[in-house]
Design a protein around this motif. Structure first.
Motif, PDB file in Angstrom:
ATOM      1  N   GLU A 136     -34.089  16.612  41.841  1.00  0.00           N
ATOM      2  CA  GLU A 136     -34.673  17.163  43.058  1.00  0.00           C
ATOM      3  C   GLU A 136     -34.669  16.196  44.234  1.00  0.00           C
ATOM      4  OE1 GLU A 136     -38.320  19.201  45.379  1.00  0.00           O
ATOM      5  OE2 GLU A 136     -38.327  19.327  43.182  1.00  0.00           O
ATOM      6  N   GLN A 137     -35.125  15.002  43.981  1.00  0.00           N
ATOM      7  CA  GLN A 137     -35.255  13.869  44.904  1.00  0.00           C
ATOM      8  C   GLN A 137     -33.772  13.239  45.181  1.00  0.00           C
ATOM      9  OE1 GLN A 137     -37.784  13.433  46.824  1.00  0.00           O
ATOM     10  NE2 GLN A 137     -38.816  14.966  45.619  1.00  0.00           N
ATOM     11  N   LEU A 138     -33.025  12.911  44.088  1.00  0.00           N
ATOM     12  CA  LEU A 138     -31.657  12.462  44.213  1.00  0.00           C
ATOM     13  C   LEU A 138     -30.815  13.356  45.050  1.00  0.00           C
ATOM     14  CD1 LEU A 138     -31.367  10.669  40.792  1.00  0.00           C
ATOM     15  CD2 LEU A 138     -31.581   9.480  42.941  1.00  0.00           C
ATOM     16  N   GLU A 139     -31.015  14.735  44.861  1.00  0.00           N
ATOM     17  CA  GLU A 139     -30.113  15.619  45.575  1.00  0.00           C
ATOM     18  C   GLU A 139     -30.575  15.666  47.221  1.00  0.00           C
ATOM     19  OE1 GLU A 139     -30.678  19.216  43.519  1.00  0.00           O
ATOM     20  OE2 GLU A 139     -28.869  18.854  42.230  1.00  0.00           O
ATOM     21  N   ALA A 140     -31.750  15.443  47.071  1.00  0.00           N
ATOM     22  CA  ALA A 140     -32.290  15.413  48.685  1.00  0.00           C
ATOM     23  C   ALA A 140     -32.047  13.962  49.390  1.00  0.00           C
ATOM     24  CB  ALA A 140     -33.803  15.479  48.682  1.00  0.00           C
ATOM     25  N   VAL A 141     -31.929  13.085  48.544  1.00  0.00           N
ATOM     26  CA  VAL A 141     -31.579  11.603  49.276  1.00  0.00           C
ATOM     27  C   VAL A 141     -29.904  11.561  49.441  1.00  0.00           C
ATOM     28  CG1 VAL A 141     -30.933  10.107  47.427  1.00  0.00           C
ATOM     29  CG2 VAL A 141     -32.239   9.399  49.115  1.00  0.00           C
ATOM     30  N   LEU A 142     -29.039  12.285  48.780  1.00  0.00           N
ATOM     31  CA  LEU A 142     -27.750  12.181  48.918  1.00  0.00           C
ATOM     32  C   LEU A 142     -27.137  12.403  50.524  1.00  0.00           C
ATOM     33  CD1 LEU A 142     -25.185  11.618  47.214  1.00  0.00           C
ATOM     34  CD2 LEU A 142     -25.059  13.977  46.755  1.00  0.00           C
ATOM     35  N   PRO A 143     -27.901  13.542  51.217  1.00  0.00           N
ATOM     36  CA  PRO A 143     -27.216  13.809  52.817  1.00  0.00           C
ATOM     37  C   PRO A 143     -27.784  12.711  53.382  1.00  0.00           C
ATOM     38  CG  PRO A 143     -28.854  15.586  51.989  1.00  0.00           C
ATOM     39  CD  PRO A 143     -28.372  14.642  50.680  1.00  0.00           C
ATOM     40  N   ALA A 150     -21.974   6.979  46.451  1.00  0.00           N
ATOM     41  CA  ALA A 150     -21.302   6.580  44.957  1.00  0.00           C
ATOM     42  C   ALA A 150     -22.590   6.629  43.702  1.00  0.00           C
ATOM     43  CB  ALA A 150     -20.465   5.715  45.158  1.00  0.00           C
ATOM     44  N   LYS A 151     -23.287   5.796  44.068  1.00  0.00           N
ATOM     45  CA  LYS A 151     -24.223   5.466  42.818  1.00  0.00           C
ATOM     46  C   LYS A 151     -25.073   6.891  42.596  1.00  0.00           C
ATOM     47  CE  LYS A 151     -27.880   2.707  43.922  1.00  0.00           C
ATOM     48  NZ  LYS A 151     -28.437   1.192  44.232  1.00  0.00           N
ATOM     49  N   VAL A 152     -25.774   7.553  43.750  1.00  0.00           N
ATOM     50  CA  VAL A 152     -26.403   8.680  43.630  1.00  0.00           C
ATOM     51  C   VAL A 152     -25.623   9.820  42.870  1.00  0.00           C
ATOM     52  CG1 VAL A 152     -27.578  10.557  44.511  1.00  0.00           C
ATOM     53  CG2 VAL A 152     -28.270   8.052  45.331  1.00  0.00           C
ATOM     54  N   ARG A 153     -24.414  10.130  43.169  1.00  0.00           N
ATOM     55  CA  ARG A 153     -23.269  11.308  42.593  1.00  0.00           C
ATOM     56  C   ARG A 153     -23.181  10.676  41.164  1.00  0.00           C
ATOM     57  NH1 ARG A 153     -21.365  14.257  46.362  1.00  0.00           N
ATOM     58  NH2 ARG A 153     -21.027  13.790  48.331  1.00  0.00           N
ATOM     59  N   ASN A 154     -23.021   9.415  40.865  1.00  0.00           N
ATOM     60  CA  ASN A 154     -22.971   9.118  39.319  1.00  0.00           C
ATOM     61  C   ASN A 154     -23.997   9.381  38.515  1.00  0.00           C
ATOM     62  OD1 ASN A 154     -20.384   8.041  39.915  1.00  0.00           O
ATOM     63  ND2 ASN A 154     -20.874   5.899  40.071  1.00  0.00           N
ATOM     64  N   ILE A 155     -25.282   9.136  39.106  1.00  0.00           N
ATOM     65  CA  ILE A 155     -26.482   9.634  38.255  1.00  0.00           C
ATOM     66  C   ILE A 155     -26.834  10.812  38.124  1.00  0.00           C
ATOM     67  CG2 ILE A 155     -29.121   9.602  38.370  1.00  0.00           C
ATOM     68  CD1 ILE A 155     -28.736   6.801  40.139  1.00  0.00           C
ATOM     69  N   LEU A 156     -26.391  11.768  39.187  1.00  0.00           N
ATOM     70  CA  LEU A 156     -26.315  13.069  39.050  1.00  0.00           C
ATOM     71  C   LEU A 156     -25.258  13.786  38.057  1.00  0.00           C
ATOM     72  CD1 LEU A 156     -26.930  14.062  42.902  1.00  0.00           C
ATOM     73  CD2 LEU A 156     -28.500  14.384  41.144  1.00  0.00           C
ATOM     74  N   ALA A 157     -24.160  12.988  38.295  1.00  0.00           N
ATOM     75  CA  ALA A 157     -23.102  13.536  37.214  1.00  0.00           C
ATOM     76  C   ALA A 157     -23.728  13.194  35.767  1.00  0.00           C
ATOM     77  CB  ALA A 157     -21.849  12.710  37.491  1.00  0.00           C
ATOM     78  N   HIS A 158     -24.234  12.112  35.570  1.00  0.00           N
ATOM     79  CA  HIS A 158     -24.829  11.824  34.319  1.00  0.00           C
ATOM     80  C   HIS A 158     -25.978  12.808  33.868  1.00  0.00           C
ATOM     81  CE1 HIS A 158     -26.615   9.391  31.003  1.00  0.00           C
ATOM     82  NE2 HIS A 158     -27.723   9.128  31.439  1.00  0.00           N
ATOM     83  N   PHE A 159     -26.917  13.161  34.767  1.00  0.00           N
ATOM     84  CA  PHE A 159     -27.708  14.302  34.440  1.00  0.00           C
ATOM     85  C   PHE A 159     -27.232  15.585  34.073  1.00  0.00           C
ATOM     86  CE2 PHE A 159     -31.936  12.995  37.088  1.00  0.00           C
ATOM     87  CZ  PHE A 159     -31.788  11.537  36.396  1.00  0.00           C
ATOM     88  N   ALA A 160     -26.186  15.877  34.775  1.00  0.00           N
ATOM     89  CA  ALA A 160     -25.490  16.868  34.625  1.00  0.00           C
ATOM     90  C   ALA A 160     -24.943  17.045  33.103  1.00  0.00           C
ATOM     91  CB  ALA A 160     -24.380  17.514  35.680  1.00  0.00           C
ATOM     92  N   ALA A 161     -24.421  15.953  32.765  1.00  0.00           N
ATOM     93  CA  ALA A 161     -23.703  15.829  31.186  1.00  0.00           C
ATOM     94  C   ALA A 161     -24.865  16.032  30.265  1.00  0.00           C
ATOM     95  CB  ALA A 161     -23.181  14.496  31.044  1.00  0.00           C
ATOM     96  N   ARG A 162     -26.095  15.490  30.646  1.00  0.00           N
ATOM     97  CA  ARG A 162     -27.019  15.495  29.547  1.00  0.00           C
ATOM     98  C   ARG A 162     -27.895  17.141  29.737  1.00  0.00           C
ATOM     99  NH1 ARG A 162     -31.176  10.686  30.061  1.00  0.00           N
ATOM    100  NH2 ARG A 162     -32.155  11.823  28.483  1.00  0.00           N
ATOM    101  N   GLY A 163     -27.480  17.660  30.873  1.00  0.00           N
ATOM    102  CA  GLY A 163     -28.048  19.220  30.724  1.00  0.00           C
ATOM    103  C   GLY A 163     -29.264  19.112  31.646  1.00  0.00           C
ATOM    104  N   ALA A 164     -29.616  18.042  32.154  1.00  0.00           N
ATOM    105  CA  ALA A 164     -30.892  18.051  32.907  1.00  0.00           C
ATOM    106  C   ALA A 164     -30.691  18.643  34.391  1.00  0.00           C
ATOM    107  CB  ALA A 164     -31.373  16.519  33.029  1.00  0.00           C
TER     108      ALA A 164
END
Length: 290
Positions: free
Chosen positions: A257-264, A276-290
């Motif tokens: 939630e915080q990372l999605e809010a910091v992106l814009p 780019a760093k935040v997008r990578n982390i979010l992609a990592h979360f998505a891959a883990r189903g988080a």
């Protein structure tokens, strides 16, 4: 200091014109002391408008008036103002020389508030010159004086400055203690910017000490305050730190939630490496189903 908003600026310009008119009359009817005081008031208004060159000129003229009158409180004000103007032009060595003169005069006239202000400003210039230990010493001297005058707002700000120096030296526990001391004082006042910074720094120090659960409440408060202040740079910093604390406490939905809010916020500031760093982390979360 941030540039004044349009409405505030209009009020300051109006006050500046009134002060110029009053000063024109004082030059005819007033004593050197009253003319000097009028010039100091004009200099302060120029300073608030960030016209530091005009501010310095007024302080220099005021100095001449106070020298003619032999008026020490005025001399202290003029030297201090000239020093601050030099600091605003990044001439910190010149600022130190003038503010030291002001401190001595404030001391002679038993003005502890003025002397404290000088010692704090000397600390700021020493810090800008890359001398954090000497800066902290001056901050400590100012802190004693502000505590004597019961100026809680200035005391709290200095505690944040001292804690911040300790953070830079990786002395996180002493820094944390300073921030803990500052926040109750800031809660008593109306300086939202300082209160937000206090919670942000305390949250960061808690996190660096490994107390991520304790960090979360302070970082969340910092986020809320920076949102109210429309300070997106510091809001982004607080959200990133909060996201990390949520991650380290295994609260992955809150971290996301915080990372999605910091992106814009990063995108708005053009900080594409962070995006780019935040997008990578979010992609990592998505891959883990988080």
């Amino acid at each position: 200091m941030h540039p004044p908003e349009d409405t505030e600026r209009a009020h300051l310009l109006e006050a500046l014109q009134k002060q110029k008119n009053q000063l024109a009359t004082l030059r005819i009817t007033g004593t050197p002391t009253t003319v000097g005081q009028g010039l100091v008031s004009l200099a302060e208004l120029h300073g608030l408008l960030e016209d530091h060159a005009a501010s310095r000129q007024c302080y220099e003229e005021a100095l001449g008036m106070f020298q003619e009158a032999g008026y020490k409180p005025g001399l202290a004000q003029a030297y201090f103002g000239m020093g601050v103007a030099k600091a605003n032009f990044e001439d910190h060595r010149g600022a130190l020389e003038l503010i030291a003169k002001a401190a001595m005069l404030f001391n002679e006239t038993k003005d502890r508030e003025g002397e404290a202000m000088c010692r704090a400003c000397v600390g700021e210039s020493l810090r800008a010159l890359g001398q954090p230990e000497a800066a902290e010493e001056k901050y400590q001297e100012a802190l004693i004086l502000y505590r004597q005058t019961r100026n809680t707002g200035r005391t709290a700000r200095l505690l944040l400055d001292i804690g911040d120096i300790r953070m830079e030296k990786a002395e996180y526990e002493p820094a944390r203690k300073r921030f803990l001391e500052a926040i109750p004082l800031l809660e008593q006042g109306d300086d939202s910017e300082a209160l937000a910074l206090g919670h942000l720094l305390l949250g960061e120090s808690e996190g660096l000490l490994g107390n991520h659960e304790g960090a979360r409440s302070h970082l969340l408060r910092a986020v809320e305050l920076y949102q109210e202040l429309h300070d997106h740079v510091h809001e982004a910093r607080a959200r990133w730190d909060l996201g990390l604390s949520c991650y380290y406490t295994q609260d992955l939905p809150a971290a996301r939630e915080q990372l999605e809010a910091v992106l814009p916020l990063y995108e708005e500031q053009g900080r594409m490496d962070e995006v780019a760093k935040v997008r990578n982390i979010l992609a990592h979360f998505a891959a883990r189903g988080a």
